[in-house]
Design an enzyme around this catalytic site. Structure first.
Site, PDB file in Angstrom:
ATOM      1  N   LYS A 120      11.165   5.942  -2.558  1.00 26.32           N
ATOM      2  CA  LYS A 120       9.879   6.848  -2.669  1.00 26.32           C
ATOM      3  C   LYS A 120       8.795   5.865  -1.807  1.00 26.32           C
ATOM      4  O   LYS A 120       8.848   4.406  -1.568  1.00 26.32           O
ATOM      5  CB  LYS A 120       9.373   7.004  -4.097  1.00 26.32           C
ATOM      6  CG  LYS A 120       7.957   7.375  -4.373  1.00 26.32           C
ATOM      7  CD  LYS A 120       7.807   7.921  -5.884  1.00 26.32           C
ATOM      8  CE  LYS A 120       7.210   6.556  -6.651  1.00 26.32           C
ATOM      9  NZ  LYS A 120       6.006   5.959  -5.856  1.00 26.32           N
ATOM     10  N   GLU A 189       0.297  12.376  -8.198  1.00 26.04           N
ATOM     11  CA  GLU A 189      -0.521  11.774  -9.346  1.00 26.04           C
ATOM     12  C   GLU A 189      -1.885  11.885  -9.269  1.00 26.04           C
ATOM     13  O   GLU A 189      -2.688  11.937  -8.245  1.00 26.04           O
ATOM     14  CB  GLU A 189      -0.007  10.223  -8.893  1.00 26.04           C
ATOM     15  CG  GLU A 189      -1.015   9.303  -9.902  1.00 26.04           C
ATOM     16  CD  GLU A 189      -0.364   7.681  -9.718  1.00 26.04           C
ATOM     17  OE1 GLU A 189       0.644   7.480  -9.169  1.00 26.04           O
ATOM     18  OE2 GLU A 189      -0.865   7.010 -10.371  1.00 26.04           O
TER      19      GLU A 189
HETATM   20  O1  KIV Z   1       5.226   2.820  -9.408  1.00 33.73           O
HETATM   21  C1  KIV Z   1       5.132   3.505 -10.347  1.00 33.73           C
HETATM   22  O2  KIV Z   1       5.216   3.500 -11.200  1.00 33.73           O
HETATM   23  C2  KIV Z   1       4.787   4.890  -9.562  1.00 33.73           C
HETATM   24  C3  KIV Z   1       4.486   5.716 -10.759  1.00 33.73           C
HETATM   25  C4  KIV Z   1       3.191   5.990 -11.155  1.00 33.73           C
HETATM   26  C5  KIV Z   1       4.718   7.377 -10.334  1.00 33.73           C
HETATM   27  O3  KIV Z   1       4.733   5.106  -8.755  1.00 33.73           O
END
Ligand code: KIV
Length: 271
Positions: A120, A189
């Site tokens: 991600k 988010e």
């Molecule tokens: O690092 C994380 O916990 C995240 C979430 C808030 C989606 O990116």
């Protein structure tokens, strides 16, 4: 994806999990270590995010900017050793995908070799070339837009994003650019509910919301927030347990037993 799992969750299965197509909402929680992964996986979540939130949730930093690819690989490997059936997402930390595409692909590959099944990254249209380069290397990418924590300095704090129409339009365009570049899902988010809905309507891949309202194709929470261990409750968090209180009471009981001589008892002694 709401029934008990008969097979591990895959990227293609997540890619098609749109609520408007009849899928149950996706459930994602963070996991940073093997016990956390086991607990969440046994609960039947679809996706485990080894988030860079490990920085503030576990490692005691003020924000997520302090963790490195080495740190993330260490935690991804711990989660992978639990052999969960849930899909493991490795979060690319700040500065691991900002320099050039070759560096970005190498960093993404490190998280895959540590045990992640996809990565991600944060940001909108500006990140599309990186998403394309990573997907070209056969590594699936999840996008992350809105209140992206790695932008805390640029945003001047953790502030709800896309509050006006222009910013909301840009957010939707950014989400589209990520998906055109190959993203198989997008975390949204810290945006108003109607913006979460607009992004979800605009995309053919699922959105996973955190503080983005109920219209996303799934929801994600930080495990320690929902268990009541993190000591913080932002507006978008629901606490499903108060484990910090229970843990403190348990340790206090142990301390009292040691001090009174009640621990160890005969059954807890090797003879
Ligand atoms: O690092 C994380 O916990 C995240 C979430 C808030 C989606 O990116």
């Amino acid at each position: 994806m709401s029934e008990p799992r008969s097979a591990p969750v895959t990227v293609p299965a997540v890619r098609t999990a749109k609520v408007r197509d009849g899928h149950a909402p996706l459930v994602m929680v963070t996991a940073y270590d093997a016990p956390g992964a086991r607990i969440a996986d046994a609960a039947g979540v679809d996706i485990l995010l080894v988030g860079d939130s490990v920085a503030n949730v576990v490692l005691g930093y003020e924000d997520t900017l302090q963790v490195t690819v080495d740190d993330m690989a260490h935690h991804v490997a711990a989660v992978a050793r639990a052999r969960p059936g849930a899909l493991i997402v490795g979060d690319l930390p700040w500065m691991s995908y900002h320099v050039d595409t070759a560096d970005t692909v190498r960093n993404a590959a490190r998280l895959i070799r540590a045990g992640a099944q996809c990565v991600k990254l944060e940001g909108g249209a500006v990140r599309a070339p990186m998403v394309e380069a990573i997907t070209d290397a056969e590594i699936p990418v999840m996008g992350h837009i809105g209140l992206t924590p790695q932008s805390v300095l640029a945003f001047g704090g953790f502030k709800v994003q896309a509050r006006d129409d222009g910013a909301a339009r840009m957010l939707v365009e950014g989400a589209r650019a990520l998906v055109d570049a190959g993203a198989f899902a997008v975390v949204v988010e810290g945006v108003p509910e109607k913006v979460g809905a607009a992004v979800t309507d605009a995309l053919d891949v699922p959105t996973i919301g955190i503080g983005a309202g109920p219209h996303c194709d799934g929801q994600v929470l930080v495990l320690h927030d929902l268990l009541g261990i993190s000591g913080r409750t932002p507006k978008f968090v629901r606490r499903y347990a108060e484990l910090a209180d229970q843990a403190t009471a348990a340790v206090a009981a142990f301390a009292a037993d040691v001090r009174s001589g009640a621990f160890p008892a005969d059954a807890e002694v090797y003879h």
